[in-house]
Design a protein around this motif. Structure first.
Motif, PDB file in Angstrom:
ATOM      1  N   ARG A   2       6.114  12.332  -4.544  1.00 32.68           N
ATOM      2  CA  ARG A   2       5.828  10.899  -5.330  1.00 32.68           C
ATOM      3  C   ARG A   2       5.850  11.009  -7.031  1.00 32.68           C
ATOM      4  O   ARG A   2       6.271  10.516  -7.478  1.00 32.68           O
ATOM      5  N   VAL A   3       4.797  12.134  -7.241  1.00 30.65           N
ATOM      6  CA  VAL A   3       4.614  12.624  -8.738  1.00 30.65           C
ATOM      7  C   VAL A   3       6.020  12.884  -9.104  1.00 30.65           C
ATOM      8  O   VAL A   3       6.367  12.413 -10.277  1.00 30.65           O
ATOM      9  N   ASP A  44      15.319  -4.479   1.441  1.00 29.03           N
ATOM     10  CA  ASP A  44      14.969  -5.477   2.251  1.00 29.03           C
ATOM     11  C   ASP A  44      14.985  -5.035   3.827  1.00 29.03           C
ATOM     12  O   ASP A  44      14.364  -5.573   4.679  1.00 29.03           O
ATOM     13  N   LEU A  45      15.780  -3.843   4.115  1.00 29.13           N
ATOM     14  CA  LEU A  45      15.795  -3.303   5.466  1.00 29.13           C
ATOM     15  C   LEU A  45      14.232  -2.420   5.807  1.00 29.13           C
ATOM     16  O   LEU A  45      14.030  -2.588   6.932  1.00 29.13           O
ATOM     17  N   TYR A  46      13.658  -1.988   4.771  1.00 30.50           N
ATOM     18  CA  TYR A  46      12.633  -1.057   4.851  1.00 30.50           C
ATOM     19  C   TYR A  46      11.360  -2.027   4.862  1.00 30.50           C
ATOM     20  O   TYR A  46      10.042  -1.689   5.368  1.00 30.50           O
ATOM     21  N   ASN A  69       4.348   5.251   2.916  1.00 30.64           N
ATOM     22  CA  ASN A  69       5.255   4.390   2.555  1.00 30.64           C
ATOM     23  C   ASN A  69       6.287   5.069   1.437  1.00 30.64           C
ATOM     24  O   ASN A  69       6.105   5.452   0.404  1.00 30.64           O
ATOM     25  N   HIS A  70       7.795   5.123   2.067  1.00 36.94           N
ATOM     26  CA  HIS A  70       8.644   6.150   1.470  1.00 36.94           C
ATOM     27  C   HIS A  70       9.536   5.042   0.330  1.00 36.94           C
ATOM     28  O   HIS A  70      10.155   5.724  -0.519  1.00 36.94           O
ATOM     29  N   GLY A  83       0.971  -1.064   0.006  1.00 40.84           N
ATOM     30  CA  GLY A  83      -0.001   0.068  -0.074  1.00 40.84           C
ATOM     31  C   GLY A  83       0.865   1.151  -0.076  1.00 40.84           C
ATOM     32  O   GLY A  83       1.769   1.119   0.209  1.00 40.84           O
ATOM     33  N   PRO A  84       0.171   2.396  -0.449  1.00 39.13           N
ATOM     34  CA  PRO A  84       1.125   3.731  -0.388  1.00 39.13           C
ATOM     35  C   PRO A  84       1.162   4.237   0.936  1.00 39.13           C
ATOM     36  O   PRO A  84       1.858   5.109   1.210  1.00 39.13           O
ATOM     37  N   GLU A  85       0.454   3.856   2.207  1.00 43.46           N
ATOM     38  CA  GLU A  85       0.689   4.274   3.312  1.00 43.46           C
ATOM     39  C   GLU A  85       0.806   3.190   4.458  1.00 43.46           C
ATOM     40  O   GLU A  85       0.674   2.009   4.069  1.00 43.46           O
ATOM     41  N   ARG A  86       0.986   3.648   5.562  1.00 43.57           N
ATOM     42  CA  ARG A  86       1.222   2.442   6.699  1.00 43.57           C
ATOM     43  C   ARG A  86       0.831   3.191   7.874  1.00 43.57           C
ATOM     44  O   ARG A  86       0.691   4.322   7.970  1.00 43.57           O
ATOM     45  N   LEU A  87       0.043   2.267   8.919  1.00 38.95           N
ATOM     46  CA  LEU A  87      -0.569   2.839  10.101  1.00 38.95           C
ATOM     47  C   LEU A  87      -1.535   3.576   9.725  1.00 38.95           C
ATOM     48  O   LEU A  87      -1.919   4.522  10.617  1.00 38.95           O
ATOM     49  N   GLY A  88      -2.185   3.774   8.510  1.00 42.32           N
ATOM     50  CA  GLY A  88      -3.194   4.781   8.204  1.00 42.32           C
ATOM     51  C   GLY A  88      -2.918   6.174   8.163  1.00 42.32           C
ATOM     52  O   GLY A  88      -3.912   6.791   7.825  1.00 42.32           O
TER      53      GLY A  88
END
Length: 138
Positions: A125-126, A53-55, A30-31, A21-26
């Protein structure tokens, strides 16, 4: 590293992120797509998968769609975080039907007034996407 290797690495990384998803924790962004594009664009393609892998533990599944965003009813979906998958679906369809520059020219003025609602991450992001597309990514 030559351009082909960089392109391949970025494409592989974005494919790995496709189900996220484009986000996390609502509420947090998501970078990962932005970071992997920046690494590849700045000659650090060799670090892309290691960083990813770390992210990875911060990534969440792609959200469920609510209702399709349509050309007629798109305003109703603005600002609703539950509609992220609906917007992604809308732009996926638009980009399949028209060149990305045409889609950007149509939607940029419509969505720009709301950019601060996402801590300016949508415009950032764009920007990453445009740089990758201009470099020949898909």
């Amino acid at each position: 590293m030559d351009t082909h290797d960089t392109t391949g690495t970025l494409e592989e990384a974005l494919e790995r992120l496709h189900s996220c998803g484009p986000e996390r924790l609502g509420r947090l962004t998501n970078h990962a797509p932005m970071v992997v594009e920046a690494l590849a664009a700045h000659g650090q393609a060799g670090a892309v998968h290691r960083w990813l892998d770390l992210y990875r533990h911060k990534l969440e599944d792609f959200p469920r769609p609510v209702a399709p965003v349509t050309d007629v009813g798109w305003r109703e979906a603005l600002g609703d975080p539950r509609r992220a998958a609906d917007w992604i679906g809308h732009f996926t369809r638009a980009l399949a039907a028209r060149p990305w520059r045409d889609v950007l020219a149509e939607w940029w003025p419509r969505l720009l007034p709301g950019m601060y609602g996402g801590s300016t991450h949508p415009v950032i992001r764009v920007g990453h996407a445009v740089r990758a597309l201009e470099a020949g990514e898909n």
